[in-house]
Design a protein around this motif. Structure first.
Motif, PDB file in Angstrom:
ATOM      1  N   ALA A 166       0.860  -1.182   0.000  1.00  0.00           N
ATOM      2  CA  ALA A 166       0.000   0.000   0.000  1.00  0.00           C
ATOM      3  C   ALA A 166       0.896   1.232   0.000  1.00  0.00           C
ATOM      4  O   ALA A 166       1.781   1.358   0.845  1.00  0.00           O
ATOM      5  CB  ALA A 166      -0.904  -0.006   1.229  1.00  0.00           C
ATOM      6  N   PRO A 167       0.668   2.139  -0.940  1.00  0.00           N
ATOM      7  CA  PRO A 167       1.576   3.285  -1.048  1.00  0.00           C
ATOM      8  C   PRO A 167       1.384   4.300   0.076  1.00  0.00           C
ATOM      9  O   PRO A 167       0.305   4.425   0.649  1.00  0.00           O
ATOM     10  CB  PRO A 167       1.185   3.907  -2.394  1.00  0.00           C
ATOM     11  N   LEU A 168       2.454   5.015   0.355  1.00  0.00           N
ATOM     12  CA  LEU A 168       2.387   6.161   1.253  1.00  0.00           C
ATOM     13  C   LEU A 168       1.693   7.277   0.481  1.00  0.00           C
ATOM     14  O   LEU A 168       2.088   7.612  -0.633  1.00  0.00           O
ATOM     15  CB  LEU A 168       3.797   6.595   1.668  1.00  0.00           C
ATOM     16  N   LEU A 169       0.633   7.807   1.061  1.00  0.00           N
ATOM     17  CA  LEU A 169      -0.106   8.886   0.406  1.00  0.00           C
ATOM     18  C   LEU A 169       0.254  10.214   1.052  1.00  0.00           C
ATOM     19  O   LEU A 169       0.705  10.253   2.203  1.00  0.00           O
ATOM     20  CB  LEU A 169      -1.606   8.629   0.510  1.00  0.00           C
ATOM     21  N   ASP A 170       0.010  11.292   0.327  1.00  0.00           N
ATOM     22  CA  ASP A 170       0.346  12.607   0.864  1.00  0.00           C
ATOM     23  C   ASP A 170      -0.760  13.193   1.736  1.00  0.00           C
ATOM     24  O   ASP A 170      -0.640  14.311   2.230  1.00  0.00           O
ATOM     25  CB  ASP A 170       0.713  13.577  -0.262  1.00  0.00           C
ATOM     26  N   VAL A 171      -1.826  12.438   1.933  1.00  0.00           N
ATOM     27  CA  VAL A 171      -2.923  12.860   2.810  1.00  0.00           C
ATOM     28  C   VAL A 171      -3.338  11.678   3.678  1.00  0.00           C
ATOM     29  O   VAL A 171      -3.133  10.515   3.317  1.00  0.00           O
ATOM     30  CB  VAL A 171      -4.160  13.370   2.023  1.00  0.00           C
ATOM     31  N   GLU A 172      -3.949  11.982   4.817  1.00  0.00           N
ATOM     32  CA  GLU A 172      -4.469  10.925   5.689  1.00  0.00           C
ATOM     33  C   GLU A 172      -5.758  10.385   5.086  1.00  0.00           C
ATOM     34  O   GLU A 172      -6.592  11.138   4.597  1.00  0.00           O
ATOM     35  CB  GLU A 172      -4.744  11.504   7.084  1.00  0.00           C
ATOM     36  N   VAL A 173      -5.911   9.078   5.118  1.00  0.00           N
ATOM     37  CA  VAL A 173      -7.108   8.433   4.583  1.00  0.00           C
ATOM     38  C   VAL A 173      -8.204   8.520   5.636  1.00  0.00           C
ATOM     39  O   VAL A 173      -8.148   7.835   6.663  1.00  0.00           O
ATOM     40  CB  VAL A 173      -6.824   6.966   4.191  1.00  0.00           C
ATOM     41  N   ARG A 174      -9.212   9.369   5.370  1.00  0.00           N
ATOM     42  CA  ARG A 174     -10.310   9.567   6.318  1.00  0.00           C
ATOM     43  C   ARG A 174     -11.608   9.700   5.543  1.00  0.00           C
ATOM     44  O   ARG A 174     -11.668  10.389   4.532  1.00  0.00           O
ATOM     45  CB  ARG A 174     -10.097  10.841   7.132  1.00  0.00           C
ATOM     46  N   GLY A 175     -12.638   9.030   6.025  1.00  0.00           N
ATOM     47  CA  GLY A 175     -13.955   9.111   5.404  1.00  0.00           C
ATOM     48  C   GLY A 175     -14.159   8.042   4.352  1.00  0.00           C
ATOM     49  O   GLY A 175     -13.199   7.455   3.825  1.00  0.00           O
ATOM     50  N   ALA A 176     -15.427   7.790   4.047  1.00  0.00           N
ATOM     51  CA  ALA A 176     -15.786   6.710   3.126  1.00  0.00           C
ATOM     52  C   ALA A 176     -15.201   6.887   1.724  1.00  0.00           C
ATOM     53  O   ALA A 176     -14.648   5.923   1.169  1.00  0.00           O
ATOM     54  CB  ALA A 176     -17.306   6.556   3.073  1.00  0.00           C
ATOM     55  N   PRO A 177     -15.272   8.070   1.098  1.00  0.00           N
ATOM     56  CA  PRO A 177     -14.694   8.195  -0.249  1.00  0.00           C
ATOM     57  C   PRO A 177     -13.186   7.908  -0.277  1.00  0.00           C
ATOM     58  O   PRO A 177     -12.695   7.225  -1.173  1.00  0.00           O
ATOM     59  CB  PRO A 177     -14.972   9.653  -0.642  1.00  0.00           C
ATOM     60  N   ALA A 178     -12.470   8.407   0.726  1.00  0.00           N
ATOM     61  CA  ALA A 178     -11.028   8.168   0.782  1.00  0.00           C
ATOM     62  C   ALA A 178     -10.735   6.692   1.015  1.00  0.00           C
ATOM     63  O   ALA A 178      -9.802   6.134   0.431  1.00  0.00           O
ATOM     64  CB  ALA A 178     -10.390   9.022   1.874  1.00  0.00           C
ATOM     65  N   LEU A 179     -11.525   6.044   1.865  1.00  0.00           N
ATOM     66  CA  LEU A 179     -11.342   4.608   2.106  1.00  0.00           C
ATOM     67  C   LEU A 179     -11.622   3.800   0.846  1.00  0.00           C
ATOM     68  O   LEU A 179     -10.917   2.831   0.554  1.00  0.00           O
ATOM     69  CB  LEU A 179     -12.237   4.134   3.247  1.00  0.00           C
ATOM     70  N   ARG A 180     -12.665   4.189   0.080  1.00  0.00           N
ATOM     71  CA  ARG A 180     -12.944   3.488  -1.183  1.00  0.00           C
ATOM     72  C   ARG A 180     -11.775   3.635  -2.150  1.00  0.00           C
ATOM     73  O   ARG A 180     -11.348   2.678  -2.798  1.00  0.00           O
ATOM     74  CB  ARG A 180     -14.235   4.008  -1.809  1.00  0.00           C
ATOM     75  N   PHE A 181     -11.248   4.864  -2.262  1.00  0.00           N
ATOM     76  CA  PHE A 181     -10.097   5.108  -3.130  1.00  0.00           C
ATOM     77  C   PHE A 181      -8.918   4.242  -2.697  1.00  0.00           C
ATOM     78  O   PHE A 181      -8.299   3.554  -3.511  1.00  0.00           O
ATOM     79  CB  PHE A 181      -9.712   6.592  -3.099  1.00  0.00           C
ATOM     80  N   PHE A 182      -8.601   4.282  -1.404  1.00  0.00           N
ATOM     81  CA  PHE A 182      -7.468   3.516  -0.882  1.00  0.00           C
ATOM     82  C   PHE A 182      -7.697   2.019  -1.087  1.00  0.00           C
ATOM     83  O   PHE A 182      -6.788   1.287  -1.466  1.00  0.00           O
ATOM     84  CB  PHE A 182      -7.252   3.845   0.597  1.00  0.00           C
ATOM     85  N   GLY A 183      -8.915   1.558  -0.838  1.00  0.00           N
ATOM     86  CA  GLY A 183      -9.248   0.145  -1.049  1.00  0.00           C
ATOM     87  C   GLY A 183      -9.042  -0.269  -2.488  1.00  0.00           C
ATOM     88  O   GLY A 183      -8.526  -1.355  -2.772  1.00  0.00           O
ATOM     89  N   ASP A 184      -9.429   0.602  -3.431  1.00  0.00           N
ATOM     90  CA  ASP A 184      -9.223   0.296  -4.850  1.00  0.00           C
ATOM     91  C   ASP A 184      -7.739   0.190  -5.189  1.00  0.00           C
ATOM     92  O   ASP A 184      -7.340  -0.635  -5.998  1.00  0.00           O
ATOM     93  CB  ASP A 184      -9.893   1.360  -5.731  1.00  0.00           C
ATOM     94  N   VAL A 185      -6.921   1.026  -4.565  1.00  0.00           N
ATOM     95  CA  VAL A 185      -5.483   0.992  -4.811  1.00  0.00           C
ATOM     96  C   VAL A 185      -4.871  -0.282  -4.232  1.00  0.00           C
ATOM     97  O   VAL A 185      -4.085  -0.971  -4.891  1.00  0.00           O
ATOM     98  CB  VAL A 185      -4.790   2.244  -4.211  1.00  0.00           C
TER      99      VAL A 185
END
Length: 188
Positions: A166-185
């Motif tokens: 899982a890549p290091l992102l430049d923002v904290e993963v918070r909230g459902a849309p961000a979790l969906r994005f991170f999950g897809d990655v």
């Protein structure tokens, strides 16, 4: 025990339990065995106390219901069974790409196997993404990550697990849309 009830209700396809650090998770797993044994002993003690009038008053037999103790013991046994059932439960080990974290994850996986729990995947979180610009810090960090990732493939505990980076992102993963994005990655 609520997780067992949710699992048996078939209301959800997947229940995710994000546990605390390694030691706390191992304590959780061993607690079911310990509680089962303690409740079994408590039930025997209550039954024994009922045979002796002098002990009966000391134990407060009228206040302790052996049937309730047995119900609780069976519930805890069900939790233990669920944690060890690979058809129902999967432990996904999540770590970061450092030597110390990989070493701890290896010990954790060995303990899971010893307790009869199943883990088939390892997520290495916060891996630096590829970059064309090489600052000295990033270069050093990538070398450390490469060493840690190499440890995984050579580790007898972790080497056989499916490795997910899982890549290091430049923002904290918070909230459902961000979790969906991170999950897809991560789960692509």
């Amino acid at each position: 025990m609520q997780i067992v009830e949710l699992q048996e209700s078939n209301k959800f396809r997947r229940i995710v339990l994000d546990t605390a650090a390694t030691g706390h998770t191992l304590n959780l797993l061993s607690a079911t065995t310990l509680m089962e044994k303690l409740l079994g002993m408590a039930n025997k003690a209550v039954n024994l106390a009922s045979s002796f009038p002098a002990l009966k008053s000391a134990f407060g037999k009228d206040q302790i219901d052996p049937a309730r103790i047995e119900v609780l013991r069976k519930q805890i046994a069900r939790v233990h069974e669920l944690m060890q059932d690979p058809q129902s439960t999967e432990f996904i080990i999540v770590t970061i790409p450092t030597v110390m974290a990989i070493t701890e994850s290896s010990r954790f996986h060995a303990s899971l196997k010893k307790d009869g729990a199943s883990a088939t995947r390892l997520v290495v979180n916060q891996v630096l993404p590829p970059s064309t610009s090489e600052c000295r810090f990033c270069s050093t960090k990538r070398k450390e990550e490469a060493r840690a990732l190499n440890m995984i493939s050579n580790d007898r505990e972790l080497g056989g697990l499916e490795l997910i980076q899982a890549p290091l992102l430049d923002v904290e993963v918070r909230g459902a849309p961000a979790l969906r994005f991170f999950g897809d990655v991560v789960w692509k």
